[in-house]
Design a protein around this motif. Structure first.
Motif, PDB file in Angstrom:
ATOM      1  N   LYS A   1       0.972  -1.335   0.109  1.00 62.40           N
ATOM      2  CA  LYS A   1      -0.041  -0.016   0.003  1.00 62.40           C
ATOM      3  C   LYS A   1       1.008   1.335  -0.045  1.00 62.40           C
ATOM      4  O   LYS A   1       0.420   2.152  -0.710  1.00 62.40           O
ATOM      5  CB  LYS A   1      -1.023  -0.114   0.933  1.00 62.40           C
ATOM      6  CG  LYS A   1      -1.980  -0.861   1.119  1.00 62.40           C
ATOM      7  CD  LYS A   1      -3.363  -0.763   1.990  1.00 62.40           C
ATOM      8  CE  LYS A   1      -2.830  -1.316   3.420  1.00 62.40           C
ATOM      9  NZ  LYS A   1      -4.065  -1.154   4.319  1.00 62.40           N
ATOM     10  N   ALA A   2       2.211   1.235   0.730  1.00 57.91           N
ATOM     11  CA  ALA A   2       2.648   2.172   0.713  1.00 57.91           C
ATOM     12  C   ALA A   2       3.590   2.442  -0.786  1.00 57.91           C
ATOM     13  O   ALA A   2       3.679   3.454  -1.097  1.00 57.91           O
ATOM     14  CB  ALA A   2       4.057   2.109   1.664  1.00 57.91           C
ATOM     15  N   LEU A   3       3.761   1.624  -1.611  1.00 60.31           N
ATOM     16  CA  LEU A   3       4.137   1.669  -2.951  1.00 60.31           C
ATOM     17  C   LEU A   3       2.886   2.127  -3.669  1.00 60.31           C
ATOM     18  O   LEU A   3       3.215   3.097  -4.629  1.00 60.31           O
ATOM     19  CB  LEU A   3       4.914   0.205  -3.557  1.00 60.31           C
ATOM     20  CG  LEU A   3       5.944  -0.260  -2.959  1.00 60.31           C
ATOM     21  CD1 LEU A   3       6.263  -1.701  -2.931  1.00 60.31           C
ATOM     22  CD2 LEU A   3       7.221   0.635  -3.374  1.00 60.31           C
ATOM     23  N   MET A   4       2.001   1.648  -3.527  1.00 57.63           N
ATOM     24  CA  MET A   4       0.618   1.938  -4.489  1.00 57.63           C
ATOM     25  C   MET A   4       0.267   3.494  -4.364  1.00 57.63           C
ATOM     26  O   MET A   4      -0.352   3.950  -5.148  1.00 57.63           O
ATOM     27  CB  MET A   4      -0.336   0.854  -4.251  1.00 57.63           C
ATOM     28  CG  MET A   4      -1.562   0.734  -5.215  1.00 57.63           C
ATOM     29  SD  MET A   4      -2.703  -0.450  -4.584  1.00 57.63           S
ATOM     30  CE  MET A   4      -3.778  -0.425  -6.199  1.00 57.63           C
ATOM     31  N   ALA A   5       0.236   3.702  -2.933  1.00 57.95           N
ATOM     32  CA  ALA A   5      -0.201   5.101  -2.737  1.00 57.95           C
ATOM     33  C   ALA A   5       0.615   6.257  -3.516  1.00 57.95           C
ATOM     34  O   ALA A   5      -0.370   7.140  -3.718  1.00 57.95           O
ATOM     35  CB  ALA A   5       0.032   5.589  -1.301  1.00 57.95           C
ATOM     36  N   TYR A   6       1.635   6.151  -3.929  1.00 53.69           N
ATOM     37  CA  TYR A   6       2.263   7.254  -4.461  1.00 53.69           C
ATOM     38  C   TYR A   6       2.585   6.847  -6.222  1.00 53.69           C
ATOM     39  O   TYR A   6       3.149   7.780  -6.803  1.00 53.69           O
ATOM     40  CB  TYR A   6       3.623   7.460  -3.706  1.00 53.69           C
ATOM     41  CG  TYR A   6       3.337   7.789  -2.494  1.00 53.69           C
ATOM     42  CD1 TYR A   6       3.397   9.364  -2.285  1.00 53.69           C
ATOM     43  CD2 TYR A   6       3.291   6.876  -1.422  1.00 53.69           C
ATOM     44  CE1 TYR A   6       3.154   9.781  -0.947  1.00 53.69           C
ATOM     45  CE2 TYR A   6       3.197   7.439  -0.095  1.00 53.69           C
ATOM     46  CZ  TYR A   6       2.901   8.945   0.207  1.00 53.69           C
ATOM     47  OH  TYR A   6       2.879   9.439   1.539  1.00 53.69           O
ATOM     48  N   LEU A   7       1.871   5.874  -6.606  1.00 53.66           N
ATOM     49  CA  LEU A   7       1.877   5.860  -8.051  1.00 53.66           C
ATOM     50  C   LEU A   7       0.931   6.967  -8.866  1.00 53.66           C
ATOM     51  O   LEU A   7      -0.006   7.307  -8.118  1.00 53.66           O
ATOM     52  CB  LEU A   7       1.408   4.389  -8.244  1.00 53.66           C
ATOM     53  CG  LEU A   7       2.255   3.243  -7.782  1.00 53.66           C
ATOM     54  CD1 LEU A   7       1.504   1.727  -8.167  1.00 53.66           C
ATOM     55  CD2 LEU A   7       3.732   3.157  -8.596  1.00 53.66           C
TER      56      LEU A   7
ATOM     57  N   LYS B   1      -1.697  11.386   3.098  1.00 57.32           N
ATOM     58  CA  LYS B   1      -1.788  12.193   3.904  1.00 57.32           C
ATOM     59  C   LYS B   1      -0.995  12.341   5.535  1.00 57.32           C
ATOM     60  O   LYS B   1      -0.404  12.926   5.919  1.00 57.32           O
ATOM     61  CB  LYS B   1      -3.445  12.643   4.601  1.00 57.32           C
ATOM     62  CG  LYS B   1      -3.564  13.709   5.349  1.00 57.32           C
ATOM     63  CD  LYS B   1      -4.991  13.861   5.678  1.00 57.32           C
ATOM     64  CE  LYS B   1      -5.300  14.774   6.772  1.00 57.32           C
ATOM     65  NZ  LYS B   1      -7.026  14.893   6.967  1.00 57.32           N
ATOM     66  N   THR B   2      -1.015  10.895   5.829  1.00 58.86           N
ATOM     67  CA  THR B   2      -0.354  10.853   7.155  1.00 58.86           C
ATOM     68  C   THR B   2       1.234  10.188   6.874  1.00 58.86           C
ATOM     69  O   THR B   2       2.078  10.398   7.522  1.00 58.86           O
ATOM     70  CB  THR B   2      -1.066   9.657   7.732  1.00 58.86           C
ATOM     71  OG1 THR B   2      -0.946   8.240   7.187  1.00 58.86           O
ATOM     72  CG2 THR B   2      -2.422   9.964   8.110  1.00 58.86           C
ATOM     73  N   GLY B   3       1.586   9.675   5.713  1.00 56.20           N
ATOM     74  CA  GLY B   3       2.944   9.310   5.421  1.00 56.20           C
ATOM     75  C   GLY B   3       3.153   7.630   5.566  1.00 56.20           C
ATOM     76  O   GLY B   3       4.476   7.453   5.656  1.00 56.20           O
ATOM     77  N   TYR B   4       2.334   6.910   6.073  1.00 59.73           N
ATOM     78  CA  TYR B   4       2.512   5.746   6.513  1.00 59.73           C
ATOM     79  C   TYR B   4       1.264   4.853   6.187  1.00 59.73           C
ATOM     80  O   TYR B   4       0.039   5.308   5.892  1.00 59.73           O
ATOM     81  CB  TYR B   4       2.883   5.471   7.895  1.00 59.73           C
ATOM     82  CG  TYR B   4       1.719   5.725   8.791  1.00 59.73           C
ATOM     83  CD1 TYR B   4       0.929   4.496   9.283  1.00 59.73           C
ATOM     84  CD2 TYR B   4       1.394   6.724   9.577  1.00 59.73           C
ATOM     85  CE1 TYR B   4      -0.225   4.571  10.401  1.00 59.73           C
ATOM     86  CE2 TYR B   4       0.341   6.898  10.412  1.00 59.73           C
ATOM     87  CZ  TYR B   4      -0.288   5.848  10.662  1.00 59.73           C
ATOM     88  OH  TYR B   4      -1.384   5.799  11.659  1.00 59.73           O
TER      89      TYR B   4
END
Length: 253
Positions: A145-151, A188-191
């Motif tokens: 999810k951390a990878l996907m969130a910034y795609l 928004k939260t960074g994690y």
């Protein structure tokens, strides 16, 4: 000439297909099982397996099941060792493990999956069933999810279309709208948080790592049981994971 492509080598293509099928099975596969899955003559599959076995890439156990041989693991470790990110990140992953006393993972995205490229475990604790090279769904894991969130949004749409949202248990997010809301929260939260979404009884916290151009290239996470990662300490641990990811980002330039 336009429209003409260099053909693949059929025998190599079939051998790689056999290896990919074996990679999906933790306990190995028999000649018969591989023959059925590859939809090839048994004699052809046997020749492929025999060649790979003779070269040390496969071996047969006492139940005549084919498994990866040590030579294949050696090549995989060589490939992973060549990843500069892994080498630069390792000291900070070890520091995060020492602070949290939890298992730390480093992952990159490949073909729509999160692939573990490093793992640091604390001593004398329950060992997680993860390994270097393990491929995981991105919609239900912290690193994923951390990878996907910034795609880019278009890339997220392609992932949803091609891979879907397989349900692992009742906690898995299987709604595209809910997942997109979750990805927005991560930005928004960074994690990111895997709250028993992939495996019951386990929680993971992840954060993204960026390259010099601001593109997400990896993610780091801590993983533990629900008694280790709780509602009381998740905020503190999230800050520690984010700090680790930010430090690695800075080291990368």
């Amino acid at each position: 000439m336009n429209g003409i492509k260099t053909p693949s080598v059929p025998a190599v293509d079939k051998a790689l297909s056999a290896l990919e099928l074996l990679a999906q099975s933790r306990s190995g596969l028999t000649l018969g099982e591989l023959t059925r899955r590859m939809a090839l003559p048994k004699s052809s599959v046997h020749c492929l397996l025999l060649t790979l076995e003779r070269r040390g890439y496969l071996h047969r156990n006492e139940k005549s099941r084919y498994l990866f041989g040590l030579k294949l693991f050696g090549l995989a470790n060589m490939a992973l060792s060549g990843i500069g990110l892994r080498e630069k990140a390792l000291p900070f992953l070890k520091a995060l493990m020492a602070r949290t006393r939890l298992t730390v993972h480093l992952a990159m995205m490949e073909q729509g999956e999160a692939v573990l490229i490093e793992k640091v475990e604390p001593p004398n604790v329950f060992k997680l069933a993860t390994w270097l090279g393990k491929r995981m769904d991105v919609h239900c894991t912290a690193v994923g999810k951390a990878l996907m969130a910034y795609l880019p949004e278009a890339d997220v749409e392609v992932l949803l279309r091609d891979r879907g949202l397989p349900r692992r248990n009742d906690n898995t997010i299987c709604s595209p709208r809910r997942l997109k809301d979750e990805l927005a929260r991560i930005r928004k939260t960074g994690y990111s948080l895997d709250d028993e979404e992939d495996e019951l009884g386990a929680r993971c916290i992840g954060a993204p790592i960026f390259d010099a151009e601001g593109k997400v290239i990896a993610a780091v996470s801590v993983s533990g049981t629900t008694s280790q990662v709780t509602s009381e300490n998740v905020a503190v641990m999230a800050e520690q994971v984010k700090e680790c990811a930010a430090t690695i980002t800075a080291v990368l330039g």
